[in-house]
Design a protein around this motif. Structure first.
Motif, PDB file in Angstrom:
ATOM      1  N   VAL A  47       0.799  -1.279  -0.185  1.00  0.00           N
ATOM      2  CA  VAL A  47       0.510  -0.045  -0.076  1.00  0.00           C
ATOM      3  C   VAL A  47       0.915   1.337  -0.019  1.00  0.00           C
ATOM      4  N   ASP A  48       0.584   2.598  -0.598  1.00  0.00           N
ATOM      5  CA  ASP A  48       1.297   4.008   0.066  1.00  0.00           C
ATOM      6  C   ASP A  48       0.749   4.670   0.917  1.00  0.00           C
ATOM      7  N   PHE A  49       1.206   5.578   1.349  1.00  0.00           N
ATOM      8  CA  PHE A  49       1.247   5.765   2.883  1.00  0.00           C
ATOM      9  C   PHE A  49      -0.382   6.374   2.483  1.00  0.00           C
ATOM     10  N   ASP A  50      -1.023   7.270   1.964  1.00  0.00           N
ATOM     11  CA  ASP A  50      -2.447   7.377   2.460  1.00  0.00           C
ATOM     12  C   ASP A  50      -3.168   6.437   2.585  1.00  0.00           C
ATOM     13  N   GLU A  51      -2.752   4.815   1.626  1.00  0.00           N
ATOM     14  CA  GLU A  51      -4.174   4.404   1.915  1.00  0.00           C
ATOM     15  C   GLU A  51      -3.891   3.376   3.191  1.00  0.00           C
ATOM     16  N   LEU A  52      -2.983   3.395   3.837  1.00  0.00           N
ATOM     17  CA  LEU A  52      -2.234   2.447   5.076  1.00  0.00           C
ATOM     18  C   LEU A  52      -2.979   3.325   5.805  1.00  0.00           C
ATOM     19  N   GLY A  53      -3.094   4.624   6.360  1.00  0.00           N
ATOM     20  CA  GLY A  53      -4.183   5.390   7.021  1.00  0.00           C
ATOM     21  C   GLY A  53      -5.734   5.458   6.884  1.00  0.00           C
ATOM     22  N   HIS A  54      -5.860   5.371   6.030  1.00  0.00           N
ATOM     23  CA  HIS A  54      -6.785   5.309   5.978  1.00  0.00           C
ATOM     24  C   HIS A  54      -7.204   3.390   6.167  1.00  0.00           C
ATOM     25  N   ARG A  55      -6.370   2.339   5.840  1.00  0.00           N
ATOM     26  CA  ARG A  55      -7.168   1.339   6.138  1.00  0.00           C
ATOM     27  C   ARG A  55      -6.753   1.157   7.771  1.00  0.00           C
ATOM     28  N   SER A  56      -6.167   1.916   8.282  1.00  0.00           N
ATOM     29  CA  SER A  56      -6.437   2.136   9.777  1.00  0.00           C
ATOM     30  C   SER A  56      -7.400   2.293  10.121  1.00  0.00           C
ATOM     31  N   VAL A  57      -7.290   3.437   9.890  1.00  0.00           N
ATOM     32  CA  VAL A  57      -8.344   4.019  10.021  1.00  0.00           C
ATOM     33  C   VAL A  57      -9.606   3.216  10.599  1.00  0.00           C
ATOM     34  N   GLU A  58     -10.055   3.087   9.568  1.00  0.00           N
ATOM     35  CA  GLU A  58     -11.891   2.115   8.418  1.00  0.00           C
ATOM     36  C   GLU A  58     -11.690   0.929  10.119  1.00  0.00           C
ATOM     37  N   ALA A  59     -10.103   0.335  10.494  1.00  0.00           N
ATOM     38  CA  ALA A  59     -10.408  -0.671  11.116  1.00  0.00           C
ATOM     39  C   ALA A  59     -10.032  -0.524  12.383  1.00  0.00           C
ATOM     40  N   ASP A  63      -8.186   2.023  20.311  1.00  0.00           N
ATOM     41  CA  ASP A  63      -7.320   2.918  20.934  1.00  0.00           C
ATOM     42  C   ASP A  63      -6.325   1.986  20.158  1.00  0.00           C
ATOM     43  N   ALA A  64      -6.132   1.099  19.177  1.00  0.00           N
ATOM     44  CA  ALA A  64      -5.255   0.600  18.404  1.00  0.00           C
ATOM     45  C   ALA A  64      -4.819   0.570  16.815  1.00  0.00           C
ATOM     46  N   ALA A  65      -4.146   0.267  15.963  1.00  0.00           N
ATOM     47  CA  ALA A  65      -4.138   0.703  14.467  1.00  0.00           C
ATOM     48  C   ALA A  65      -4.861  -0.501  14.329  1.00  0.00           C
ATOM     49  N   GLY A  66      -5.138  -0.460  13.435  1.00  0.00           N
ATOM     50  CA  GLY A  66      -6.221  -1.322  12.533  1.00  0.00           C
ATOM     51  C   GLY A  66      -5.792  -1.699  11.237  1.00  0.00           C
ATOM     52  N   PHE A  67      -4.764  -1.245  11.329  1.00  0.00           N
ATOM     53  CA  PHE A  67      -3.687  -1.898   9.910  1.00  0.00           C
ATOM     54  C   PHE A  67      -2.358  -0.985  10.012  1.00  0.00           C
ATOM     55  N   VAL A  68      -1.605  -2.314   9.566  1.00  0.00           N
ATOM     56  CA  VAL A  68      -0.023  -1.493  10.387  1.00  0.00           C
ATOM     57  C   VAL A  68       0.799  -1.609   8.952  1.00  0.00           C
ATOM     58  N   GLY A  69       1.848  -0.710   8.907  1.00  0.00           N
ATOM     59  CA  GLY A  69       2.493  -0.589   7.405  1.00  0.00           C
ATOM     60  C   GLY A  69       3.993  -0.907   7.496  1.00  0.00           C
ATOM     61  N   ALA A  70       5.532  -1.204   7.418  1.00  0.00           N
ATOM     62  CA  ALA A  70       6.917  -1.573   7.231  1.00  0.00           C
ATOM     63  C   ALA A  70       7.041  -1.385   5.743  1.00  0.00           C
ATOM     64  N   ALA A  71       8.697  -0.112   5.831  1.00  0.00           N
ATOM     65  CA  ALA A  71       9.191  -0.162   4.381  1.00  0.00           C
ATOM     66  C   ALA A  71      11.036   0.010   4.929  1.00  0.00           C
ATOM     67  N   ARG A  72      11.818  -0.511   4.163  1.00  0.00           N
ATOM     68  CA  ARG A  72      12.577  -0.617   4.224  1.00  0.00           C
ATOM     69  C   ARG A  72      13.416   0.806   3.676  1.00  0.00           C
ATOM     70  N   ILE A  73      14.319   0.614   5.208  1.00  0.00           N
ATOM     71  CA  ILE A  73      14.762   3.087   4.737  1.00  0.00           C
ATOM     72  C   ILE A  73      16.400   2.199   4.973  1.00  0.00           C
ATOM     73  N   GLY A  74      16.954   1.231   3.977  1.00  0.00           N
ATOM     74  CA  GLY A  74      18.575   1.958   4.829  1.00  0.00           C
ATOM     75  C   GLY A  74      18.466  -0.199   4.993  1.00  0.00           C
ATOM     76  N   ASP A  75      19.680   0.523   6.157  1.00  0.00           N
ATOM     77  CA  ASP A  75      19.750  -1.214   7.254  1.00  0.00           C
ATOM     78  C   ASP A  75      18.223  -0.846   8.315  1.00  0.00           C
ATOM     79  N   TRP A  76      17.468   0.065   8.507  1.00  0.00           N
ATOM     80  CA  TRP A  76      16.085   0.274   8.863  1.00  0.00           C
ATOM     81  C   TRP A  76      15.068  -0.263   8.455  1.00  0.00           C
ATOM     82  N   THR A  77      13.517  -0.301   8.944  1.00  0.00           N
ATOM     83  CA  THR A  77      12.900  -0.869   8.975  1.00  0.00           C
ATOM     84  C   THR A  77      11.860   0.710   9.522  1.00  0.00           C
ATOM     85  N   VAL A  78      10.908   0.953   8.750  1.00  0.00           N
ATOM     86  CA  VAL A  78      10.368   2.160   9.611  1.00  0.00           C
ATOM     87  C   VAL A  78       8.707   1.192   9.573  1.00  0.00           C
TER      88      VAL A  78
END
Length: 200
Positions: A47-59, A63-78
């Motif tokens: 998913v892209d950034f906007d869809e990540l937020g929309h999906r989480s809000v819908e579900a 008070d917990a995230a309804g959808f969680v996202g992860a992406a690699r940046i160099g040696d780190w995952t955000v």
């Protein structure tokens, strides 16, 4: 009152809303970060950034995230929890996510407390609320005091004195110092691997 430094790693972090957690996990893949967080692997999708937020809000629930996202940046995952807070403060979650590695986490919670956490192999090393950087906990709460001063988080802050200017922006700046990620990184442009959290 001095101007807060520009936030590296995450321009326009305010777009995530009233509650969110952004965590940087060293040396593991997005798939592994999500697996450790605890997701339904059958729901994995890109998913892209906007869809990540929309999906989480819908579900979102309790008070917990309804959808969680992860992406690699160099040696780190955000790892981003829109509407969530668990990596920063939930011991079960951060112990799993940080196993054998390190995690830098910035959490905003409009109705409770914001958090900054640096966690290594399941143990909080530095933890504080960004607008009260003098009140730190963890196994080595003074580890980043020089970097804190540099980004506008006075480790000797007087709660009776002036407020911290843009405490969350400064917390992201501190995360940038620790991770070494380039200041040009804009997470809004990334593609995320996302999934539904497992039901507790």
């Amino acid at each position: 009152m001095t101007e807060a430094p520009e936030s590296p790693c995450f321009p326009d972090y305010e777009t995530l809303g009233e509650i969110y957690c952004v965590s940087f996990v060293r040396g593991i893949s997005p798939e592994e970060a999500l697996r450790r967080f605890g997701v339904d692997e059958e729901t994995l999708e890109e998913v892209d950034f906007d869809e990540l937020g929309h999906r989480s809000v819908e579900a979102m629930s309790e008070d917990a995230a309804g959808f969680v996202g992860a992406a690699r940046i160099g040696d780190w995952t955000v790892l981003i929890e829109p509407g969530g807070w668990q990596v920063a403060v939930d011991e079960d979650i951060y112990t799993r996510v940080s196993r054998g590695t390190e995690v830098v986490s910035v959490c905003r919670h409009e109705y409770a407390e914001d958090s900054f956490a640096y966690i290594v192999d399941g143990a909080p090393v530095v933890h504080f609320t960004p607008d009260m950087p003098d009140d730190r906990s963890g196994s080595d709460p003074d580890r980043f005091v020089d970097q804190m001063r540099e980004v506008g988080l006075d480790p000797d802050h007087d709660i009776e004195g002036p407020d911290i200017v843009d405490s969350l922006g400064s917390a992201f700046a501190l995360a940038g110092h620790i991770t070494g990620l380039p200041t040009s990184t804009d997470l809004r442009t990334l593609r995320f691997l996302g999934a539904d959290p497992l039901e507790s």
